[in-house]
Design an enzyme around this catalytic site. Structure first.
Site, mmCIF file in Angstrom:
data_model
loop_
_atom_site.group_PDB
_atom_site.id
_atom_site.type_symbol
_atom_site.label_atom_id
_atom_site.label_comp_id
_atom_site.label_asym_id
_atom_site.label_seq_id
_atom_site.Cartn_x
_atom_site.Cartn_y
_atom_site.Cartn_z
ATOM 1 N N GLU A 36 0.868 -1.189 0.000
ATOM 2 C CA GLU A 36 0.000 0.000 0.000
ATOM 3 C C GLU A 36 0.903 1.238 0.000
ATOM 4 O O GLU A 36 1.799 1.359 0.823
ATOM 5 C CB GLU A 36 -0.923 0.001 1.224
ATOM 6 N N GLY A 41 -7.105 0.907 3.973
ATOM 7 C CA GLY A 41 -8.474 1.444 4.096
ATOM 8 C C GLY A 41 -8.887 2.108 2.796
ATOM 9 O O GLY A 41 -10.059 2.138 2.451
ATOM 10 N N THR A 43 -9.778 4.366 -0.522
ATOM 11 C CA THR A 43 -10.741 5.437 -0.826
ATOM 12 C C THR A 43 -11.905 5.427 0.163
ATOM 13 O O THR A 43 -12.287 6.468 0.712
ATOM 14 C CB THR A 43 -11.306 5.236 -2.256
ATOM 15 N N LYS A 53 -20.255 9.686 4.912
ATOM 16 C CA LYS A 53 -21.442 9.333 5.715
ATOM 17 C C LYS A 53 -21.399 10.004 7.086
ATOM 18 O O LYS A 53 -22.443 10.319 7.672
ATOM 19 C CB LYS A 53 -21.590 7.830 5.847
ATOM 20 N N ILE A 186 -22.508 9.940 -5.743
ATOM 21 C CA ILE A 186 -21.591 10.874 -5.075
ATOM 22 C C ILE A 186 -22.076 12.317 -5.253
ATOM 23 O O ILE A 186 -22.127 13.094 -4.291
ATOM 24 C CB ILE A 186 -20.145 10.689 -5.590
ATOM 25 N N GLY A 273 -17.810 10.666 -12.047
ATOM 26 C CA GLY A 273 -17.411 9.252 -12.058
ATOM 27 C C GLY A 273 -15.980 9.052 -11.593
ATOM 28 O O GLY A 273 -15.282 10.009 -11.216
ATOM 29 N N ALA A 326 -17.881 -0.372 -2.066
ATOM 30 C CA ALA A 326 -16.998 -1.011 -1.087
ATOM 31 C C ALA A 326 -17.494 -2.408 -0.716
ATOM 32 O O ALA A 326 -16.701 -3.352 -0.641
ATOM 33 C CB ALA A 326 -16.907 -0.135 0.155
ATOM 34 N N HIS A 449 -44.951 -3.230 14.154
ATOM 35 C CA HIS A 449 -45.781 -2.030 13.988
ATOM 36 C C HIS A 449 -45.560 -1.096 15.180
ATOM 37 O O HIS A 449 -45.567 -1.569 16.306
ATOM 38 C CB HIS A 449 -47.259 -2.428 13.921
HETATM 39 C C1 LIG Z 1 -17.177 10.205 -2.026
HETATM 40 C C2 LIG Z 1 -17.327 8.714 -2.130
HETATM 41 C C3 LIG Z 1 -18.310 8.082 -1.409
HETATM 42 C C4 LIG Z 1 -18.459 6.712 -1.494
HETATM 43 N N1 LIG Z 1 -19.433 6.135 -0.754
HETATM 44 C C5 LIG Z 1 -19.588 4.798 -0.790
HETATM 45 C C6 LIG Z 1 -20.553 4.172 0.020
HETATM 46 O O1 LIG Z 1 -21.262 4.824 0.780
HETATM 47 N N2 LIG Z 1 -20.678 2.828 -0.034
HETATM 48 C C7 LIG Z 1 -19.894 2.076 -0.874
HETATM 49 O O2 LIG Z 1 -20.067 0.858 -0.898
HETATM 50 N N3 LIG Z 1 -18.962 2.644 -1.660
HETATM 51 C C8 LIG Z 1 -18.779 3.988 -1.637
HETATM 52 N N4 LIG Z 1 -17.810 4.567 -2.398
HETATM 53 C C9 LIG Z 1 -17.018 3.716 -3.312
HETATM 54 C C10 LIG Z 1 -15.899 2.986 -2.556
HETATM 55 O O3 LIG Z 1 -15.124 3.932 -1.874
HETATM 56 C C11 LIG Z 1 -15.036 2.199 -3.528
HETATM 57 O O4 LIG Z 1 -15.854 1.341 -4.289
HETATM 58 C C12 LIG Z 1 -13.999 1.367 -2.802
HETATM 59 O O5 LIG Z 1 -13.175 2.197 -2.028
HETATM 60 C C13 LIG Z 1 -13.122 0.601 -3.807
HETATM 61 O O6 LIG Z 1 -12.165 -0.133 -3.113
HETATM 62 P P1 LIG Z 1 -10.858 -0.664 -3.825
HETATM 63 O O7 LIG Z 1 -10.190 -1.528 -2.824
HETATM 64 O O8 LIG Z 1 -11.155 -1.221 -5.155
HETATM 65 O O9 LIG Z 1 -9.961 0.626 -4.122
HETATM 66 P P2 LIG Z 1 -9.441 1.814 -3.221
HETATM 67 O O10 LIG Z 1 -10.225 1.935 -1.994
HETATM 68 O O11 LIG Z 1 -9.341 2.985 -4.131
HETATM 69 O O12 LIG Z 1 -7.995 1.342 -2.760
HETATM 70 C C14 LIG Z 1 -6.935 1.222 -3.646
HETATM 71 C C15 LIG Z 1 -5.643 1.385 -2.850
HETATM 72 O O13 LIG Z 1 -4.560 1.025 -3.684
HETATM 73 C C16 LIG Z 1 -3.465 1.883 -3.409
HETATM 74 N N5 LIG Z 1 -2.614 1.839 -4.599
HETATM 75 C C17 LIG Z 1 -2.917 2.236 -5.863
HETATM 76 N N6 LIG Z 1 -1.900 1.935 -6.695
HETATM 77 C C18 LIG Z 1 -0.941 1.331 -5.939
HETATM 78 C C19 LIG Z 1 0.331 0.783 -6.232
HETATM 79 N N7 LIG Z 1 0.830 0.749 -7.485
HETATM 80 N N8 LIG Z 1 1.059 0.260 -5.227
HETATM 81 C C20 LIG Z 1 0.574 0.261 -3.950
HETATM 82 N N9 LIG Z 1 -0.633 0.765 -3.619
HETATM 83 C C21 LIG Z 1 -1.385 1.277 -4.614
HETATM 84 C C22 LIG Z 1 -4.122 3.223 -3.140
HETATM 85 O O14 LIG Z 1 -3.258 4.037 -2.348
HETATM 86 C C23 LIG Z 1 -5.390 2.814 -2.398
HETATM 87 O O15 LIG Z 1 -5.222 2.838 -1.001
HETATM 88 C C24 LIG Z 1 -17.605 5.941 -2.328
HETATM 89 C C25 LIG Z 1 -16.587 6.573 -3.054
HETATM 90 C C26 LIG Z 1 -16.448 7.941 -2.948
HETATM 91 C C27 LIG Z 1 -15.330 8.592 -3.716
#
Ligand SMILES: Cc1cc2nc3c(=O)[nH]c(=O)nc-3n(C[C@H](O)[C@H](O)[C@H](O)COP(=O)(O)OP(=O)(O)OC[C@H]3O[C@@H](n4cnc5c(N)ncnc54)[C@H](O)[C@@H]3O)c2cc1C
Length: 471
Positions: A36, A41, A43, A53, A186, A273, A326, A449
């Site tokens: 990482e 944790g 996004t 939230k 969003i 997006g 997520a 109810h």
């Molecule tokens: C404003 C907002 C609100 C949201 N609200 C919700 C919600 O209420 N409910 C919900 O289900 N989803 C929500 N989402 C969507 C949700 O955040 C994402 O779907 C989820 O975080 C995706 O997880 P992920 O593990 O695929 O990627 P990410 O969480 O983006 O994690 C990817 C990680 O990889 C790391 N990384 C990238 N490239 C490299 C590399 N080459 N080497 C090492 N580390 C790297 C990054 O630093 C990052 O920590 C929301 C998103 C946003 C922006």
């Protein structure tokens, strides 16, 4: 040359998708390295679900003051919102969650390596930065690098006047007016938040309705609710031109009917997006490529495995039918870890993943929309009930609706909710849809109810031919 560090599984990216894979793989006895470059944790925890939230909870409290005064004779007035105090509470929640995730990973024996990972082959990774070095994986590599906000060409975010959802979290204060571009979850959530905080809000969506992937009735009820709160919602509308001023933006907006108008706002929030993150990941070195939109497409969706055996992909790197959510990435992480451990786990059932917009009003749905169900040649029956038809819906006084889509004489295909607390109410419907239940199966079970969930129960009673309060 130093020798590569060998492990069973390398996970690149410690967001919800990556860390859930790592935790499950470790619990199945695999040796896991999680790379990482920022904070585990990802996004969701640091810039998405959790902080947004937390802020929307504060927004609900603000709205509650107006409701208390206007409906319940409670002589309350809002003095002001102390933004730094709100941010401090929000960030404390994020920080405690972050420590929790770090604790889980450490307890599970996952080796967390700080740095940026790059594929150097089908089983090898080079990490630059903090915990740098070469790593090889006996079982496989998991790509979980997530996404970042998409921006508009020629209009780079500046953190104050033109912002993304990331910047909106760290802005120094609350704006008096906001132009939100993008009527997906969003955009709608941020429009709703800023309106609760007293801003003048214009919300622009290019499609002909908000949350265009949801059932058309969800869009209709959501739009009605947002407009009632004073949000200027414009659908079928496009930004023609944006001028960045000293203290905000001026934007020319055109509707699908060709009418143009000018909107001025202290802040333009671009919510058009998310773009998958693969730059510097070295996909080509492993024999992989993205599709034209930047997503990594699995060759085998049932195992989320790419065309290169042993390299898996999940989370926001996946195109549809994954959902950019997520909780979908948690399910994908479990599946990938179990696949790498040699278990034959079933694929993710994307149709049964709940989708929520945490605005006021909220929307929550699972399964097929009415149009999707009809498009798949189902003989469809629909039952719709306003939330205000039950006593608790009247207590809340915010309107809302329950809509159930079912196959005639058969299973429930979709449930769509708009109104207060529907993000919590959708849980029973995901079981109904996920377990292929029929209306009569649901109608056997009694809802408490008075509750809002009673409206869900009544909708099924009627569909099962046992209507109680619905005519
Ligand atoms: C404003 C907002 C609100 C949201 N609200 C919700 C919600 O209420 N409910 C919900 O289900 N989803 C929500 N989402 C969507 C949700 O955040 C994402 O779907 C989820 O975080 C995706 O997880 P992920 O593990 O695929 O990627 P990410 O969480 O983006 O994690 C990817 C990680 O990889 C790391 N990384 C990238 N490239 C490299 C590399 N080459 N080497 C090492 N580390 C790297 C990054 O630093 C990052 O920590 C929301 C998103 C946003 C922006």
């Amino acid at each position: 040359m130093t020798e590569a560090h060998e492990t069973d599984v390398i996970v690149i990216g410690g967001g919800t998708g990556g860390y859930s894979t790592a935790l499950r793989a470790a619990s199945l006895g695999l040796k896991v390295v999680l790379v990482e470059r920022d904070k585990v944790g990802g996004t969701c925890l640091h810039r998405g679900c959790v902080p947004s939230k937390a802020m929307l909870h504060a927004a609900e409290l603000v709205d509650g003051i107006a409701e208390a005064r206007e409906r319940w004779g409670v002589k309350a007035t809002l003095e002001s919102v102390d933004w730094p105090a709100l941010v401090a509470t929000r960030d404390d929640i994020v920080s405690r969650n972050h420590k929790g995730v770090e604790g889980h990973l450490s307890h599970a024996g996952v080796e967390v390596v700080r740095g940026s990972a790059r594929l150097t082959g089908a089983r090898s990774v080079q990490v630059e930065g903090g915990g740098g070095g070469a790593f090889t994986a006996r079982r496989g590599i998991v790509l979980a690098t997530g996404s970042r906000p998409r921006t508009l060409p020629g209009l780079p975010p500046d953190g104050s006047r033109v912002v993304t959802s990331d910047d909106a979290l760290f802005a120094p204060g609350l704006p008096a007016s906001v132009l939100v571009l993008g009527g997906g979850a969003i955009g709608v959530e941020y429009a709703s938040f800023h309106r609760s905080m007293g801003a003048e809000v214009t919300l622009i969506e290019a499609a002909d309705r908000l949350v265009p992937l949801e059932d058309a009735d969800v869009s209709r009820h959501l739009t009605r609710g947002l407009k009632k709160r004073g949000i200027d919602v414009r659908v079928g509308a496009r930004l023609l031109d944006v001028t960045v001023l000293d203290d905000g933006v001026r934007a020319d907006v055109r509707t699908s009917r060709g009418e143009t108008s000018t909107v001025e706002a202290a802040r333009l929030l671009v919510a058009v997006g998310r773009a998958p993150v693969t730059d510097g990941l070295g996909l080509a070195a492993a024999g992989l490529a993205t599709d034209e939109r930047g997503f990594v497409v699995p060759a085998d969706w049932s195992r989320l495995e790419t065309a290169v055996a042993g390299i898996h992909v999940l989370g926001d790197l996946l195109p549809s039918p994954s959902l950019g959510l997520a909780h979908a990435s948690f399910a994908e992480g479990l599946l990938v870890a179990e696949t790498l451990a040699g278990l034959g786990s079933p694929p993710v059932d994307y149709a049964a993943v709940p989708r929520v917009t945490y605005s006021s009003p909220q929307t929550a749905s699972v399964g097929l929309s009415e149009a999707e169900a009809r498009g798949r040649d189902h003989d469809v029956v629909v039952n719709t009930m306003p939330l205000t038809a039950v006593a608790k819906g009247m207590v809340h006084g915010q309107g809302g609706v329950v809509k159930v889509v079912a196959a005639r004489g058969g299973q429930v295909l979709g449930v769509h909710l708009v109104g207060p607390h529907v993000s919590e109410m959708i849980a029973e419907s995901q079981l109904i849809v996920g377990w292929d239940a029929e209306p009569a199966d649901v109608a056997r079970h009694i809802h408490a109810h008075p509750t809002l969930s009673e409206a869900v129960g009544e909708t099924f009673l009627t569909l099962a031919g046992r209507a109680l309060h619905q005519r």
